[in-house]
Design a protein around this motif. Structure first.
Motif, short mmCIF file in Angstrom:
data_model
loop_
_atom_site.label_atom_id
_atom_site.label_comp_id
_atom_site.label_asym_id
_atom_site.label_seq_id
_atom_site.Cartn_x
_atom_site.Cartn_y
_atom_site.Cartn_z
N ARG A 112 -46.48 -73.30 108.95
CA ARG A 112 -46.07 -71.91 108.82
C ARG A 112 -45.21 -71.48 110.00
O ARG A 112 -45.30 -72.00 111.12
CB ARG A 112 -47.29 -71.01 108.68
N THR A 113 -44.34 -70.50 109.74
CA THR A 113 -43.50 -69.92 110.77
C THR A 113 -43.96 -68.49 111.04
O THR A 113 -44.78 -67.93 110.30
CB THR A 113 -42.03 -69.89 110.33
N ASP A 114 -43.44 -67.89 112.08
CA ASP A 114 -43.76 -66.49 112.36
C ASP A 114 -43.29 -65.59 111.23
O ASP A 114 -43.94 -64.60 110.90
CB ASP A 114 -43.11 -66.05 113.68
N GLU A 115 -42.17 -65.95 110.61
CA GLU A 115 -41.67 -65.18 109.48
C GLU A 115 -42.62 -65.28 108.29
O GLU A 115 -42.83 -64.30 107.56
CB GLU A 115 -40.28 -65.67 109.09
N ASP A 116 -43.19 -66.47 108.07
CA ASP A 116 -44.19 -66.64 107.01
C ASP A 116 -45.37 -65.71 107.25
O ASP A 116 -45.86 -65.05 106.32
CB ASP A 116 -44.69 -68.09 106.98
N LEU A 117 -45.85 -65.67 108.49
CA LEU A 117 -47.00 -64.83 108.82
C LEU A 117 -46.71 -63.36 108.56
O LEU A 117 -47.56 -62.62 108.05
CB LEU A 117 -47.41 -65.03 110.28
N LYS A 118 -45.51 -62.93 108.91
CA LYS A 118 -45.13 -61.54 108.68
C LYS A 118 -45.17 -61.21 107.19
O LYS A 118 -45.72 -60.18 106.78
CB LYS A 118 -43.72 -61.29 109.23
N ARG A 121 -48.83 -61.09 105.95
CA ARG A 121 -49.53 -59.86 106.34
C ARG A 121 -49.11 -58.69 105.46
O ARG A 121 -49.95 -57.88 105.04
CB ARG A 121 -49.25 -59.55 107.82
N GLU A 198 -52.75 -68.75 110.67
CA GLU A 198 -52.11 -68.31 111.91
C GLU A 198 -52.53 -69.20 113.08
O GLU A 198 -51.72 -69.54 113.95
CB GLU A 198 -52.47 -66.86 112.21
N ARG A 200 -53.30 -72.25 112.88
CA ARG A 200 -52.93 -73.63 112.51
C ARG A 200 -54.18 -74.51 112.32
O ARG A 200 -54.17 -75.70 112.63
CB ARG A 200 -52.00 -74.24 113.56
#
Length: 216
Positions: A112-118, A121, A198, A200
């Motif tokens: 996952r990337t930070d964009e995926d997490l955004k 959410r 998040e 991992r």
């Protein structure tokens, strides 16, 4: 008993629209009738039409252009190759989700990337707002969250397979949530899975996903 014996109004609308597409009601690239027009033609509510169009967009048949309407993307239904899905019973659907969804979520925790997490959410927030509210709206939001979890594995094949499978997931959710009270602790598993992604923590993400599949 098959899932189709407990079809929702949305699923019935999806079937009617797929049948019209298969019979050439609209040409590829053509703008489809508006939601009010389709609602009148099919004898259903605009909300039902809206949810049906979302399902068709997920399956790749229709492209929804914000502020412009819906357009036929292809006249060949991608789901035909997976017609067996519509004949799944609840136990078979659960097995398939374990194999496809839980494993994909394990990969999502690693990739996952930070964009995926955004995006996850945001999707979970929308889903949470409807969990104790309108069932059709909740299922629509929940499918977006689950699809984004699978997408976070960054494997196009898994993403497309799950997109095709989403109709079965929706039917399973509709059946189960229509026959049992909605349990907040079950919904909270979504947030726990997101936390594991998040962090991992692939093993925990997969284990929680399997628990959610069994209980939802």
């Amino acid at each position: 008993m098959t899932l189709l014996s407990k079809r929702s109004l949305v699923e019935q609308a999806v079937d009617q629209l797929r049948e019209r597409i298969a019979h050439g009601a609209w040409a590829v690239g053509q703008r489809l009738p508006t939601e009010p027009e389709l609602a009148t033609e099919l004898g259903i509510s605009r909300n039902t039409v809206r949810e049906a169009m979302r399902v068709l967009a997920f399956s790749g048949l229709v492209e929804v252009r914000q502020g412009d309407g819906s357009y036929l993307r292809t006249a060949v239904d991608p789901l035909r190759a997976l017609q067996a899905l519509s004949r799944c019973d609840l136990a078979q659907a659960r097995e398939a989700r374990h194999i496809l969804e839980a494993e994909a979520i394990g990969l999502a925790a690693l990739r996952r990337t930070d964009e995926d997490l955004k995006g996850l959410r945001e999707a979970l927030e929308h889903s949470s707002a409807h969990y104790h509210d309108d069932l059709e709206r909740y299922i629509s939001c929940d499918l977006v969250f689950h699809q984004r979890m699978v997408d976070a594995a960054h494997n196009p094949a898994l993403s497309e397979l799950y997109r095709y499978f989403s109709g079965v997931v929706a039917a399973t959710l509709h059946h189960n949530l229509s026959h049992a009270p909605r349990c907040q602790s079950v919904f909270d598993l979504h947030g726990q899975i997101l936390d594991a992604i998040e962090q991992r923590d692939s093993d925990t993400a997969k284990a929680l996903s399997r628990t959610l599949i069994n209980e939802s």
